[in-house]
Design an enzyme around this catalytic site. Structure first.
Site, mmCIF file in Angstrom:
data_model
loop_
_atom_site.group_PDB
_atom_site.id
_atom_site.type_symbol
_atom_site.label_atom_id
_atom_site.label_comp_id
_atom_site.label_asym_id
_atom_site.label_seq_id
_atom_site.Cartn_x
_atom_site.Cartn_y
_atom_site.Cartn_z
ATOM 1 C CG PHE A 127 -6.417 5.212 0.159
ATOM 2 C CD1 PHE A 127 -6.193 4.448 1.048
ATOM 3 C CD2 PHE A 127 -6.731 4.979 -1.224
ATOM 4 C CE1 PHE A 127 -6.308 2.957 0.802
ATOM 5 C CE2 PHE A 127 -7.056 3.504 -1.457
ATOM 6 C CZ PHE A 127 -7.018 2.614 -0.375
ATOM 7 C CG ASP A 212 -4.564 9.391 -6.322
ATOM 8 O OD1 ASP A 212 -5.501 8.940 -7.195
ATOM 9 O OD2 ASP A 212 -4.394 8.484 -5.363
ATOM 10 C CE LYS A 241 -11.701 4.831 -6.710
ATOM 11 N NZ LYS A 241 -12.466 3.772 -6.136
#
Length: 392
Positions: A127, A212, A241
Site C-alpha cells: 500500500f 516507503d 505520519k
C-alpha cells in the site's frame, strides 16, 4: 446526533465512524460521551508523542503566532532546520517537503520518471496511497480496479528475489518502490534477506531503490528508519505520519546521485514545508530524539510482543513487525470481532484485514499502558470458536 450528521454530510468514501472522539492526552482519548480508550493505534502510526504532548502544543501555538505560511518563493528557518534534521537522521542528501505520505510517493514517482526509464516495480499486497500515482503502485487490485487505467509502466511482483531479478533483467526499470514492512497488509515482514538483496539487485541493474517509510519511520520500529536495521542505503525514502506527530506533513529524502534528478520547476507544493508544519515536525522529531523514544520503541516493542505471546491465546498464530509496529495473525477471520471487543473494553486496535490485528501505539508508552493493554486485549481475544464459514 454526530452519527446522523456524518452519514448526511460526509462523502460516502468514508466508513461509518467507530466512535466520535473529542479529546486526547498521552496514550488515551475520550469520546463525546465521556468514555475513555487506551489508544494503541495512534492515528495509524501518526501520533508518535501521543495526544496533546507539550512539545507539539507549544510548537503549534508559538509558530502560529509567529509565521504560519509563506509561498515557495521564500525559505524559512523552520523549513531549513527540518531539511537539515531529516538529512542527518536518514543519511540522505536533499529533501522535498510536502503535506502527506501520498504526496511523498507522488514525488517519488516523478523522481523515477526523470531517470528516463519506462518501468516502475512495486510489490503485491503493498500500500502506497490513494492518489492516482500512489494508487498505481499499491498492490491491491480491489483498490485499483475502479480507477483504471492508472499509470502505465507499473508492475506488481511477488515478494521474491527471483521475481525481482527477472523483472530487472531487461535493464529498463526506473525504480523499485517498497515498504520495509507491509503496514496496511497487517504488518507483514519481508522475507529474510529480501531488502538487502533488493538493494544489491537494483544497484546492479541501474534502478533506484525507493523505500516507503511513511508508516515505519520516525523511530517506530526501534531505529529511526526501518532500512537502518538492515544496514543498507536507499536512493530515496518517503516519509510522513510520525514525523509530524499529528500535523500534516510529508517528505521525500534523496541519497547520492538521485539527489541530482530533480531540477528547477520539476516539482512543487503550495503548502509543502510551510513554517508551521516544519516547526511542529522539528519539535516532534526533537522530542523523540531527546527523550530516547527510539530506544523506548525498541524496548517496549519487545515487551509488548512478549506479553501477547504470554496471553497464550490459541487464536494467535504469529506476531510480525518491529518495535511498536506489530501485526498479530489470527487463526480465524475474526479480526473485526476482536477489534470491536477491544473497543468495548476501552482499547483501540485495528483490524487491518479479516485475519490480522495491527498495533501502532504512541512511542511514549510505558509500564502502565502495557499492563492495561494486556488485560484488555486478553478479553478481546476470548471469543468462542466458530466455523470459519460463519465469517465469510
Amino acid at each position: 446526533m454526530y452519527t446522523e450528521v456524518f452519514s448526511r454530510v460526509m462523502m460516502r468514501s468514508a466508513p461509518a465512524p467507530l466512535k466520535v472522539l473529542a479529546r486526547g492526552e498521552g496514550a488515551r482519548v475520550w469520546d463525546v460521551d465521556g468514555a475513555d480508550y487506551l489508544d494503541f493505534l495512534a492515528g495509524i502510526a501518526v501520533n508518535a508523542l501521543g495526544h496533546a504532548h507539550p512539545a507539539f502544543v507549544g510548537a503549534v501555538a508559538d509558530q502560529a503566532a509567529t509565521l504560519a505560511h509563506v509561498s515557495n518563493y521564500f525559505a524559512t528557518p523552520p523549513q531549513l532546520e527540518l531539511a537539515e534534521r531529516l538529512t542527518r537522521l536518514t543519511g540522505g542528501s536533499r529533501v522535498f517537503l510536502c503535506n502527506s505520505g501520498a504526496e511523498a510517493i507522488e514525488a517519488a514517482v516523478k523522481l523515477a520518471r526523470l531517470t528516463g526509464k519506462p518501468r516502475i516495480l512495486a510489490l503485491e499486497n503493498a500500500f502506497h496511497g490513494r492518489t492516482i500515482g500512489s494508487l498505481s503502485l499499491t498492490g491491491k487490485p480491489a483498490l485499483r480496479a475502479p480507477f483504471e487505467p492508472l499509470l502505465p509502466g507499473v508492475e506488481h511482483l511477488p515478494t521474491s528475489l527471483d521475481a525481482l531479478e527477472a523483472a530487472l533483467a531487461a535493464g529498463d526499470v526506473a525504480a523499485l518502490v517498497l515498504e520495509p514492512i507491509k503496514g496496511e497488509a497487517g504488518v507483514v515482514e519481508l522475507p529474510e534477506g529480501y531488502l538487502a538483496g533488493a538493494r544489491e539487485l537494483t544497484e546492479r541493474h541501474g534502478a533506484l531503490l525507493i523505500l516507503d517509510e511513511i508508516q515505519t519511520g520516525a523511530g517506530r520500529t526501534g531505529d529511526w528508519f526501518a532500512y537502518q536495521h538492515e544496514g543498507i542505503v536507499p536512493d530515496a525514502v518517503a516519509l510522513a505520519k510520525g514525523i509530524g506527530g499529528g500535523f500534516p506533513i510529508g517528505a521525500l529524502v534523496t541519497f547520492g546521485a538521485a539527489s541530482d534528478l530533480f531540477g528547477p520547476g520539476h516539482h512543487g507544493s503550495t503548502f509543502g514545508g510551510n513554517p508551521l508544519a516544519a516547526r511542529v515536525a522539528n519539535a516532534v522529531l526533537g522530542e523523540i530524539e531527546d527523550a530516547g523514544l527510539v530506544e523506548n520503541a525498541r524496548r517496549r516493542g519487545a515487551e509488548l510482543r512478549a506479553r501477547i505471546e504470554l496471553i497464550g491465546s490459541p487464536l494467535v498464530t504469529d506476531i510480525q513487525g518491529r518495535g511498536l509496529l506489530l501485526g498479530i495473525g489470527l487463526a480465524e477471520p475474526v479480526a473485526g470481532i476482536v477489534a470491536r471487543r477491544a473497543l468495548d473494553e476501552g482499547l483501540i486496535v485495528n483490524a487491518a484485514n479479516e485475519s490480522r490485528i495491527r498495533l501502532a501505539p504512541p512511542l511514549i508508552i510505558g509500564d502502565d499502558e502495557l499492563h492495561e493493554f494486556t488485560r484488555k486485549f486478553t478479553v478481546a481475544l476470548e471469543i468462542p470458536h466458530t466455523d470459519p464459514g460463519e465469517h465469510a
